[in-house]
Structure formats: C-alpha cells, structure tokens
Design a protein around this motif. Sequence first.
Motif, mmCIF file in Angstrom:
data_model
loop_
_atom_site.group_PDB
_atom_site.id
_atom_site.type_symbol
_atom_site.label_atom_id
_atom_site.label_comp_id
_atom_site.label_asym_id
_atom_site.label_seq_id
_atom_site.Cartn_x
_atom_site.Cartn_y
_atom_site.Cartn_z
ATOM 1 N N THR A 82 24.713 8.414 7.724
ATOM 2 C CA THR A 82 23.551 9.309 7.752
ATOM 3 C C THR A 82 22.336 8.611 8.331
ATOM 4 O O THR A 82 21.999 7.492 7.941
ATOM 5 C CB THR A 82 23.208 9.800 6.324
ATOM 6 O OG1 THR A 82 24.319 10.538 5.810
ATOM 7 C CG2 THR A 82 21.978 10.678 6.321
ATOM 8 N N ALA A 83 21.668 9.299 9.264
ATOM 9 C CA ALA A 83 20.349 8.888 9.742
ATOM 10 C C ALA A 83 19.355 9.932 9.268
ATOM 11 O O ALA A 83 19.678 11.130 9.195
ATOM 12 C CB ALA A 83 20.338 8.799 11.266
ATOM 13 N N ALA A 84 18.140 9.498 8.951
ATOM 14 C CA ALA A 84 17.172 10.430 8.375
ATOM 15 C C ALA A 84 15.762 10.094 8.824
ATOM 16 O O ALA A 84 15.436 8.935 9.105
ATOM 17 C CB ALA A 84 17.253 10.407 6.847
ATOM 18 N N LEU A 85 14.932 11.120 8.871
ATOM 19 C CA LEU A 85 13.502 10.985 9.117
ATOM 20 C C LEU A 85 12.786 11.298 7.821
ATOM 21 O O LEU A 85 12.977 12.370 7.236
ATOM 22 C CB LEU A 85 13.060 11.950 10.220
ATOM 23 C CG LEU A 85 11.563 12.030 10.517
ATOM 24 C CD1 LEU A 85 11.041 10.695 11.050
ATOM 25 C CD2 LEU A 85 11.267 13.161 11.503
ATOM 26 N N VAL A 86 11.974 10.361 7.341
ATOM 27 C CA VAL A 86 11.266 10.512 6.072
ATOM 28 C C VAL A 86 9.805 10.849 6.337
ATOM 29 O O VAL A 86 9.125 10.142 7.087
ATOM 30 C CB VAL A 86 11.371 9.229 5.225
ATOM 31 C CG1 VAL A 86 10.554 9.366 3.940
ATOM 32 C CG2 VAL A 86 12.823 8.918 4.909
ATOM 33 N N ASP A 87 9.341 11.936 5.735
ATOM 34 C CA ASP A 87 7.938 12.318 5.837
ATOM 35 C C ASP A 87 7.099 11.403 4.957
ATOM 36 O O ASP A 87 7.376 11.251 3.756
ATOM 37 C CB ASP A 87 7.762 13.775 5.402
ATOM 38 C CG ASP A 87 6.312 14.212 5.411
ATOM 39 O OD1 ASP A 87 5.739 14.371 6.495
ATOM 40 O OD2 ASP A 87 5.749 14.369 4.299
ATOM 41 N N ARG A 88 6.070 10.811 5.542
ATOM 42 C CA ARG A 88 5.268 9.821 4.817
ATOM 43 C C ARG A 88 4.565 10.425 3.604
ATOM 44 O O ARG A 88 4.577 9.850 2.514
ATOM 45 C CB ARG A 88 4.234 9.220 5.790
ATOM 46 C CG ARG A 88 3.082 8.456 5.156
ATOM 47 C CD ARG A 88 3.510 7.128 4.604
ATOM 48 N NE ARG A 88 2.404 6.402 4.019
ATOM 49 C CZ ARG A 88 2.076 5.158 4.340
ATOM 50 N NH1 ARG A 88 2.770 4.502 5.236
ATOM 51 N NH2 ARG A 88 1.063 4.556 3.759
ATOM 52 N N VAL A 112 0.823 -1.218 0.000
ATOM 53 C CA VAL A 112 0.000 0.000 0.000
ATOM 54 C C VAL A 112 0.856 1.267 0.000
ATOM 55 O O VAL A 112 0.321 2.383 -0.036
ATOM 56 C CB VAL A 112 -0.954 0.015 1.213
ATOM 57 C CG1 VAL A 112 -1.967 -1.113 1.106
ATOM 58 C CG2 VAL A 112 -0.192 -0.086 2.529
ATOM 59 N N TYR A 113 2.178 1.106 0.016
ATOM 60 C CA TYR A 113 3.058 2.285 0.014
ATOM 61 C C TYR A 113 4.446 1.845 -0.423
ATOM 62 O O TYR A 113 4.901 0.751 -0.076
ATOM 63 C CB TYR A 113 3.128 2.890 1.423
ATOM 64 C CG TYR A 113 4.113 4.028 1.584
ATOM 65 C CD1 TYR A 113 3.802 5.321 1.165
ATOM 66 C CD2 TYR A 113 5.359 3.816 2.169
ATOM 67 C CE1 TYR A 113 4.703 6.362 1.315
ATOM 68 C CE2 TYR A 113 6.275 4.857 2.330
ATOM 69 C CZ TYR A 113 5.936 6.123 1.901
ATOM 70 O OH TYR A 113 6.834 7.160 2.066
ATOM 71 N N GLU A 114 5.116 2.715 -1.208
ATOM 72 C CA GLU A 114 6.486 2.469 -1.619
ATOM 73 C C GLU A 114 7.291 3.760 -1.516
ATOM 74 O O GLU A 114 6.772 4.849 -1.746
ATOM 75 C CB GLU A 114 6.569 1.958 -3.066
ATOM 76 C CG GLU A 114 6.052 0.559 -3.276
ATOM 77 C CD GLU A 114 6.375 0.034 -4.678
ATOM 78 O OE1 GLU A 114 7.033 0.779 -5.450
ATOM 79 O OE2 GLU A 114 5.983 -1.090 -4.985
ATOM 80 N N TRP A 115 8.552 3.597 -1.154
ATOM 81 C CA TRP A 115 9.481 4.727 -1.110
ATOM 82 C C TRP A 115 10.831 4.239 -1.600
ATOM 83 O O TRP A 115 11.309 3.181 -1.174
ATOM 84 C CB TRP A 115 9.593 5.254 0.321
ATOM 85 C CG TRP A 115 10.481 6.459 0.483
ATOM 86 C CD1 TRP A 115 10.151 7.761 0.295
ATOM 87 C CD2 TRP A 115 11.858 6.449 0.874
ATOM 88 N NE1 TRP A 115 11.232 8.584 0.538
ATOM 89 C CE2 TRP A 115 12.297 7.797 0.913
ATOM 90 C CE3 TRP A 115 12.772 5.436 1.218
ATOM 91 C CZ2 TRP A 115 13.588 8.155 1.255
ATOM 92 C CZ3 TRP A 115 14.069 5.792 1.553
ATOM 93 C CH2 TRP A 115 14.462 7.137 1.565
ATOM 94 N N HIS A 116 11.441 5.003 -2.509
ATOM 95 C CA HIS A 116 12.716 4.615 -3.111
ATOM 96 C C HIS A 116 13.789 5.616 -2.698
ATOM 97 O O HIS A 116 13.686 6.811 -3.008
ATOM 98 C CB HIS A 116 12.604 4.585 -4.642
ATOM 99 C CG HIS A 116 11.487 3.719 -5.161
ATOM 100 N ND1 HIS A 116 11.684 2.401 -5.527
ATOM 101 C CD2 HIS A 116 10.162 3.977 -5.339
ATOM 102 C CE1 HIS A 116 10.530 1.886 -5.931
ATOM 103 N NE2 HIS A 116 9.597 2.823 -5.823
ATOM 104 N N SER A 117 14.815 5.146 -2.021
ATOM 105 C CA SER A 117 15.855 6.054 -1.537
ATOM 106 C C SER A 117 16.547 6.794 -2.668
ATOM 107 O O SER A 117 16.938 7.955 -2.513
ATOM 108 C CB SER A 117 16.888 5.272 -0.715
ATOM 109 O OG SER A 117 17.593 4.343 -1.533
#
Length: 372
Positions: free
Chosen positions: A206-212, A158-163
Amino acid sequence: MGWSRRATGVTHYDPGRAYRGYTLFAPNDGEDAYLIDMEGDIVHRWRCPDGIGQGDLLPNCNLLLRTPRSADSGGFPGVPASGAVQELNWDGEVVWEYRDPNLRRYSRLPNGNTLLLIWEEISIDKSRHIQGGFTTPTDPERLLGDLVVEMTPDGSIVYEWHSSDHLDPEQDIICPLENRTSWGGANDITALDDGSFLISFRVLDTAALVDRSSGRFAWKWGRGQISHQHHPTPLANGHVLLLDNGAHRRGLSYSRVVEVDIGTSEIVWEYHGEPLSSFFTHFTGGAQRLPNGNTLICEGYEGRLFEVTPTGTVVWEYISPFFRQDVQGYANRVFRTQRYDPDYAGLAGRDLDPGQYPNLNRLYNGRSYRMV
C-alpha cells in the motif's frame, strides 16, 4: 537482471536522448556516496565513518543521509533501521544530525525541518487485532508501527503522526509471507510542499497520501495491484510514481515502475523489463521522473542504475562497480539514486572535474560503454 562483475560502470549511453546531469548514489554497507557524470566518472565523493545508506543533495550543497544502524546501538531487534540522519557539507563535515536506533527514513521539508520515519511499539490490544503474516512461537506481543515526526533543526518535534491510529485491522492485512514483527513496515516517506506526505507500507502492498491537518489518508492504494513497493513520489501532473518491486507477487516475480493517477487510482504508465524477469529487485530501489520525461530507475538489488524513455527504451545504464561482502554474499547493491541538473542550486560553484579523482576513475571506470 543478471550481472557480470566485469560489466560495470556506464555500459550504455545515448547522449541524444538521455537527460544530461549528475547522478548520486551510495553503495550499500559502504562509507561513501558518489556523484558521477554521464560518462560514469566520479566528480565528487562524500565519506562518512558511520556509513551511508542513502543520500540526497540539498539546494545548499549539503548531503543529507542516513547511516546504517550499528550492532551495538540498541533499537528494536529484527527490523531494518538506521542509526542517524546526518547533514554533511561539501567537504564531508557534519553540520547537523539526529540519532535514534529506530530511524528508518527521512525527507527534508521546504521550511528546513526534517520529516523522520521511526519504528514505535503498538499497544497490546491493537496488536492482537492485526491480521496476516505467518506466526512463530517468538512473535512479539506488541507489533511495531510507524511514527512520523517533523523535527526542527534544533531538535524540537513540532508534529507527530502514528500509523496505527489510521490503518484498519480489517483491511490492512500483513502479507502472508511476512512475519508478524511490524504492521505496515513503512519503507519510504516523501514530504510535499503543503505539509502532506506520501508513505509506503511495504508489507501491506500500500502507498498512501496523508493529509497533514487531519492525519487521515487522502489517498490509499495498492492492494492487489502492487507488491512490496518503494519510493512513492509526487509528479508535476498530480500523479504518483513508484517502484513496484514485485517481491511475493503471485506468479512470476518481476519489478516494474508505475505512474498512478491518484484521482482515479488507475495506472497510466509503466515500465517493465523484456522479458519480465530481466528487471527485478527483491528489496530496495526507486524511480525518479526527469525533466525531459524520461525515468531514472534504481534496480537496487543488482546495483543497476538506468534511464528509460516514455516508450521504455534504455538510454543510459550504469552498473555499480563497488562490491562488498555482506550477510547475503558478495554484491554491489544500491538503495537509491538521484539525477541532478547541471544548473541545480546544490551544485552551484562546485568543482566537478573528474580529474580530482584520477585513481578512483582509473579503477572503477573502464569507459567500456557503448554510445549510440
């Protein structure tokens, strides 16, 4: 941290300052996950024939785990991955699973869906623009990137994110001591209640926070501050806790745990060994902030689990007695650990009497620890 094969189990315990609960861990390359009490006695064991690389106890009393990737399961060569994510009930029966030889990590969402971190190939054009890393004649034409998917219990995505859509080739440069197999090499993902997630790009420091909703980085930090980190997790105060492994750090190699204010990107607390080299885990490990303000740390490469106060005093220490022979030698490595409150929903109504495992506890807990 240097260890002795004789000094295993709970080696130090201060009942007045340690946060009492049950500690979960899975020895690397093994088939078991163990829940132990503060005295180091095993109170429950899960067994998975496919192996257990990491486990988390869910509020429904089930164990969510990832299995190591088997040699014949396929997947991209030359990169660490898992074979499957499985959910076992208290008796060790599989109640849900998803198999993919390119899986890396998981995080269970409050809605029952699962966030999965998976390797994927980057386009040739993008791969050519990625900087850093050392080159060899066998470098792949297409580097690997990090795919994040949200999967429902029935297997629907139901969701995909590609770095690779969000990292910057000019800024996100691979560590010069790493090969050019992957861009990012994400090694951890943690879902937040609002659907956003924390992700750790190991080879980018690197650490990161990704906005949905937008997919953009709401916070991105670490280059020049940390080295090959693991396990960024959110804290109640809005900060982020993570393990700075220190592998490929300039100068002396040592590990530390840091708490970062994401509003200012400043380190507001840290723990390191005294001397610095006494705490170091080249790979694996993590940290958990406990309700009493202490921090539970996994020095994974040495199989050492220990709890420190805010001032850095060690109040509980456990050395895994489970040694195995692997490609790196005879070792007791542990990827991650978690402490659970005795009132945690996932333990409700369960028999936690160590007397269920008399032989295991006789073999692996010599009760040689020092109480203060």
